[in-house]
Design a protein around this motif. Structure first.
Motif, mmCIF file in Angstrom:
data_model
loop_
_atom_site.group_PDB
_atom_site.id
_atom_site.type_symbol
_atom_site.label_atom_id
_atom_site.label_comp_id
_atom_site.label_asym_id
_atom_site.label_seq_id
_atom_site.Cartn_x
_atom_site.Cartn_y
_atom_site.Cartn_z
ATOM 1 N N VAL A 72 0.882 -1.226 0.058
ATOM 2 C CA VAL A 72 -0.523 0.596 -0.121
ATOM 3 C C VAL A 72 1.232 1.009 0.051
ATOM 4 C CG1 VAL A 72 -1.409 1.372 1.175
ATOM 5 C CG2 VAL A 72 -1.698 -1.899 0.889
ATOM 6 N N GLU A 73 1.137 2.085 -1.090
ATOM 7 C CA GLU A 73 1.412 3.017 -1.262
ATOM 8 C C GLU A 73 1.230 4.312 0.003
ATOM 9 O OE1 GLU A 73 2.069 7.633 -3.550
ATOM 10 O OE2 GLU A 73 2.026 5.250 -5.001
ATOM 11 N N GLY A 74 2.105 4.708 0.975
ATOM 12 C CA GLY A 74 2.160 5.175 1.742
ATOM 13 C C GLY A 74 2.450 4.985 3.108
ATOM 14 N N GLY A 75 2.844 3.324 3.114
ATOM 15 C CA GLY A 75 3.589 2.345 4.169
ATOM 16 C C GLY A 75 1.788 1.987 5.014
ATOM 17 N N VAL A 76 2.436 1.770 6.388
ATOM 18 C CA VAL A 76 1.381 1.365 7.473
ATOM 19 C C VAL A 76 0.374 1.940 7.901
ATOM 20 C CG1 VAL A 76 3.276 1.909 9.379
ATOM 21 C CG2 VAL A 76 1.159 0.346 9.742
ATOM 22 N N SER A 77 0.791 4.022 7.857
ATOM 23 C CA SER A 77 0.128 4.714 7.632
ATOM 24 C C SER A 77 -1.296 4.915 6.883
ATOM 25 C CB SER A 77 0.677 6.125 8.046
ATOM 26 O OG SER A 77 1.192 6.650 6.679
#
Length: 131
Positions: free
Chosen positions: A93-98
């Motif tokens: 997911v682009e943007g990672g865990v956030s």
């Protein structure tokens, strides 16, 4: 918006009234929905005795990465996607865990009610909703 949750009206595929959200996961636009079957799956995964207990766990604000993955996977399956938890664990997911947390937060808000607050607070418990 790539990665994360799509703004309502941008894509037009997800129906929030049915508890659906749309997000870009692994480069593809996907519908997520916590159907009754998906919620039953999460009750089992989290050893919850009821929806209220499940909601309490989610609203604690202390979800680990495994929790996010399980909720995303159940939501994807509820939205008609055929992915195992292991498949979802390898997705990007682009943007990672956030960004993952934002997708999960939005999914929980449309499922259990309440409104997403600034700062990413989890939704209120169903029994805390005003009449």
């Amino acid at each position: 918006m790539s990665g994360g949750v799509m703004s309502e009206g941008v894509m037009g595929r997800a129906n929030r009234r049915r508890g659906e959200v749309e997000a870009v996961i692994d480069g593809e636009r996907r519908i997520l929905c916590l159907t009754l079957g998906a919620l039953a799956e999460l009750e089992t995964a989290f050893a919850a005795e009821s929806l209220a207990e499940l909601a309490a766990r989610f609203s604690s604000g202390r979800l680990c990465s495994r929790d996010l993955m399980r909720i995303l996977a159940a939501g994807l399956r509820g939205g008609g996607n055929r992915f195992s938890d292991e498949d979802v664990a390898g997705m990007v997911v682009e943007g990672g865990v956030s960004a993952c947390a934002a997708i999960v937060r939005d999914l929980l808000v449309v499922t259990f009610g309440g409104e997403a607050e600034e700062g990413g607070a989890n939704p209120r418990l169903p029994q805390q909703q005003e009449a």
